[in-house]
Design a protein around this motif. Structure first.
Motif, PDB file in Angstrom:
ATOM      1  N   LEU A  77      -8.597   2.161  15.889  1.00 56.08           N
ATOM      2  CA  LEU A  77      -9.392   1.612  14.782  1.00 56.08           C
ATOM      3  C   LEU A  77      -9.064   2.308  13.464  1.00 56.08           C
ATOM      4  CD1 LEU A  77     -12.801   1.227  16.630  1.00 56.08           C
ATOM      5  CD2 LEU A  77     -11.400  -0.640  15.728  1.00 56.08           C
ATOM      6  N   ASN A  78      -8.915   3.624  13.517  1.00 55.44           N
ATOM      7  CA  ASN A  78      -8.593   4.368  12.303  1.00 55.44           C
ATOM      8  C   ASN A  78      -7.185   4.038  11.801  1.00 55.44           C
ATOM      9  OD1 ASN A  78     -11.078   5.613  12.129  1.00 55.44           O
ATOM     10  ND2 ASN A  78     -10.457   7.394  13.334  1.00 55.44           N
ATOM     11  N   GLU A  79      -6.266   3.815  12.744  1.00 52.88           N
ATOM     12  CA  GLU A  79      -4.913   3.416  12.340  1.00 52.88           C
ATOM     13  C   GLU A  79      -4.926   2.031  11.706  1.00 52.88           C
ATOM     14  OE1 GLU A  79      -2.222   5.985  15.526  1.00 52.88           O
ATOM     15  OE2 GLU A  79      -3.027   4.038  16.101  1.00 52.88           O
ATOM     16  N   THR A  80      -5.787   1.161  12.224  1.00 52.28           N
ATOM     17  CA  THR A  80      -5.945  -0.172  11.626  1.00 52.28           C
ATOM     18  C   THR A  80      -6.501  -0.057  10.214  1.00 52.28           C
ATOM     19  OG1 THR A  80      -6.405  -1.051  13.835  1.00 52.28           O
ATOM     20  CG2 THR A  80      -6.978  -2.447  11.962  1.00 52.28           C
ATOM     21  N   ARG A  81      -7.486   0.807  10.066  1.00 54.77           N
ATOM     22  CA  ARG A  81      -8.070   1.032   8.731  1.00 54.77           C
ATOM     23  C   ARG A  81      -7.002   1.513   7.752  1.00 54.77           C
ATOM     24  NH1 ARG A  81     -13.091   1.623   7.373  1.00 54.77           N
ATOM     25  NH2 ARG A  81     -13.788   1.931   9.514  1.00 54.77           N
ATOM     26  N   ASP A  82      -6.153   2.430   8.209  1.00 54.89           N
ATOM     27  CA  ASP A  82      -5.075   2.929   7.348  1.00 54.89           C
ATOM     28  C   ASP A  82      -4.168   1.793   6.885  1.00 54.89           C
ATOM     29  OD1 ASP A  82      -5.951   5.521   7.519  1.00 54.89           O
ATOM     30  OD2 ASP A  82      -4.541   6.113   9.098  1.00 54.89           O
ATOM     31  N   MET A  83      -3.860   0.874   7.808  1.00 52.53           N
ATOM     32  CA  MET A  83      -3.000  -0.259   7.448  1.00 52.53           C
ATOM     33  C   MET A  83      -3.692  -1.176   6.446  1.00 52.53           C
ATOM     34  SD  MET A  83      -0.160   0.282   8.913  1.00 52.53           S
ATOM     35  CE  MET A  83       0.521  -1.225   8.254  1.00 52.53           C
ATOM     36  N   LEU A  84      -4.990  -1.413   6.644  1.00 55.35           N
ATOM     37  CA  LEU A  84      -5.743  -2.289   5.730  1.00 55.35           C
ATOM     38  C   LEU A  84      -5.862  -1.680   4.338  1.00 55.35           C
ATOM     39  CD1 LEU A  84      -6.353  -3.875   8.312  1.00 55.35           C
ATOM     40  CD2 LEU A  84      -8.731  -4.035   7.592  1.00 55.35           C
ATOM     41  N   GLU A  85      -5.788  -0.351   4.268  1.00 54.70           N
ATOM     42  CA  GLU A  85      -5.878   0.331   2.973  1.00 54.70           C
ATOM     43  C   GLU A  85      -4.528   0.388   2.252  1.00 54.70           C
ATOM     44  OE1 GLU A  85      -7.363   4.137   4.056  1.00 54.70           O
ATOM     45  OE2 GLU A  85      -9.466   3.517   4.083  1.00 54.70           O
ATOM     46  N   SER A  86      -3.467  -0.023   2.928  1.00 52.32           N
ATOM     47  CA  SER A  86      -2.133   0.104   2.331  1.00 52.32           C
ATOM     48  C   SER A  86      -1.893  -0.981   1.282  1.00 52.32           C
ATOM     49  CB  SER A  86      -1.057   0.003   3.416  1.00 52.32           C
ATOM     50  OG  SER A  86      -0.977  -1.321   3.913  1.00 52.32           O
ATOM     51  N   PRO A  87      -1.116  -0.661   0.243  1.00 48.51           N
ATOM     52  CA  PRO A  87      -0.782  -1.665  -0.776  1.00 48.51           C
ATOM     53  C   PRO A  87      -0.044  -2.867  -0.180  1.00 48.51           C
ATOM     54  CG  PRO A  87      -0.219   0.555  -1.541  1.00 48.51           C
ATOM     55  CD  PRO A  87      -0.598   0.672  -0.092  1.00 48.51           C
TER      56      PRO A  87
END
Length: 377
Positions: free
Chosen positions: A268-278
C-alpha cells in the motif's frame, strides 16, 4: 677469462632456451589458450542465452499482466456504473417528469445538475480506475515474477502470497466507495456553480459546452480538501479519491488487515509512492484530457447541422454552427454514462486502455518492481 664450471652452465642455459623454443610446447600453449577461450566464449553465450530467456519470460509475463489489467478494468466498470447510477439517480427524476408534476421546473433543475455530474464523475472515475489498476497490478505483477523466478531456491521468502495479493487489490474499493462519494460531492458543487444559473432555454454550442466542462474541471482539480503532497511539493488533488490520506490508520487502508501484516502495508505504501509521483499525475491528466475529448466527440453526433442550417451557409464542420437549448442537452449528457462505463469495449474505454503513455507508464512500474534491486530499497 674462462671460469671453472662456466661451460656447463652456458650449455644448461642454451638447453633451456631450446626447450622454450620447442614447437611442440608452442602448440600445446595455443591448444590450452584455445580451450580456455572456447570455454569463456561458451560461458558468455550461455549467460547471454539465459539473460535473453529471462528477458523474454519477463516480457511475456508483463504482456500477460497488461491483458489482465484490461480485463480487470472492464470487469469492474459495471460495478462503477451501478454505484454512480445509484448515487446520482436521474431515472427517478425522469419518471416524475412524465407525470407532469406541479414542480416541473424544480425537477428539471435537479435533473440538469445530476445529469452533468453523473457523466463528469463517470469520466473522472473511469480514468482513475484505469491508471490506478495499472499501478496496482504491475506492482503485484513484478513481485509475482520475482516469486516465480525464485521457485526452488533455498531460503527464499514469498514476496506476494495469494492472500496478500487479494487483500492488497481489495483496496480499490476506496475508489468505488468513500472516494467515489467524495468525488461526487466535489463535482456536484462545481457543476452547480458553473451551470446552476444557466437557464434551461439557454442555447449552447459544442464549443460552449467544452468551455463549461473546462471550467468545471478547473474547480474540481483545484479543490483544497486533500492533504496529499507530491514529491515535487505540488498538491496532488485527485489521489485522495483513489487512496485514503496518509493520516488514515494503516489498518483501515489495508481493508481491516492486522497491522502486523507488514507485506500488505508495504504494498500500500509503495502504491502511495507511485500515486505521489509526477509521472502518475501526468499520465492521469493525459487520460482525463482524452476522456473529456471523447465525451464531446460522442455528443457531437447530436450537434449536426440541419438542412436549414446548411442553407444559411453554416459550415458542416464548425463546432459553433449548431446550438441546442440546455433542456435538450440534458438527456444527451445523461445517457453518456452507458458509453463511458461500458464493459463492452467502447471507443471511450478502448482509447484509455490503448494509450501509449499508459502502456509506457505501466512498463516503468513493472520494470521497477520486477527487478531484485527494488527489494534492497
Amino acid at each position: 677469462m674462462h671460469l671453472p664450471g662456466d661451460g656447463p652452465r652456458r650449455q644448461q642455459v642454451r638447453c633451456q632456451v631450446r626447450c622454450i623454443d620447442d614447437p611442440e610446447l608452442h602448440a600445446l600453449g595455443i591448444y590450452i589458450l584455445g580451450k580456455y577461450g572456447q570455454k569463456k566464449i561458451r560461458e558468455i553465450q550461455e549467460r547471454e542465452a539465459a539473460e535473453y530467456i529471462a528477458q523474454a519470460r519477463r516480457q511475456y509475463h508483463f504482456e500477460s499482466n497488461q491483458r489482465t489489467c484490461n480485463m480487470t478494468v472492464l470487469s469492474m466498470l459495471p460495478t462503477l456504473r451501478e454505484a454512480l447510477m445509484q448515487q446520482l439517480n436521474s431515472e427517478s427524476l425522469t419518471v416524475l417528469l412524465k407525470n407532469r408534476p406541479s414542480n416541473k421546473l424544480e425537477i428539471w433543475e435537479d435533473l440538469k445538475i445530476i445529469s452533468f455530474t453523473r457523466s463528469i464523475v463517470a469520466v473522472y472515475s473511469t480514468c482513475m480506475l484505469v491508471v490506478l489498476l495499472r499501478v496496482q497490478l504491475n506492482i503485484i505483477g513484478g513481485y509475482i515474477y520475482l516469486d516465480n523466478a525464485a521457485v526452488g531456491k533455498n531460503g527464499t521468502t514469498v514476496l506476494a502470497p495469494p492472500d496478500v495479493q487479494q487483500q492488497y487489490l481489495s483496496s480499490i474499493q476506496h475508489l468505488l466507495g468513500d472516494g467515489l462519494t467524495e468525488l461526487i460531492t466535489v463535482i456536484k458543487q462545481s457543476v452547480q456553480k458553473i451551470l446552476g444559473s444557466v437557464s434551461l432555454k439557454h442555447s449552447l454550442s459544442l464549443l460552449d459546452l467544452e468551455q463549461k466542462l473546462k471550467e468545471i474541471r478547473d474547480l474540481v482539480e483545484q479543490h483544497k480538501s486533500s492533504s496529499w503532497i507530491n514529491k515535487d511539493g505540488s498538491r496532488s488533488l485527485l489521489c485522495h479519491y483513489m487512496m485514503p490520506d496518509e493520516e488514515t490508520p494503516l489498518a483501515v487502508q489495508a481493508c481491516g488487515l492486522s497491522p502486523r501484516d507488514v507485506t500488505t502495508i508495504k504494498l500500500l505504501n509503495e502504491t502511495r509512492d507511485m500515486l505521489e509521483s509526477p509521472d502518475f499525475s501526468t499520465v492521469l491528466n493525459i487520460c482525463l484530457n482524452r476522456g473529456f475529448s471523447r465525451l464531446l466527440d460522442n455528443m457531437a453526433e447530436f450537434f449536426r447541422p440541419t438542412e436549414q442550417d446548411l442553407q444559411h451557409g453554416n459550415s458542416r464542420n464548425s463546432l459553433s454552427s449548431v446550438s441546442l437549448p440546455l433542456a435538450k442537452i440534458i438527456p444527451i449528457i445523461n445517457g453518456q454514462i452507458h458509453s463511458v462505463c461500458s464493459e463492452t469495449p467502447s471507443h471511450f474505454v478502448q482509447d484509455l486502455l490503448m494509450m501509449e503513455q499508459v502502456k509506457d507508464f505501466a512498463a516503468n512500474v513493472y520494470e521497477a518492481f520486477s527487478t531484485p534491486q527494488q527489494l534492497e530499497k
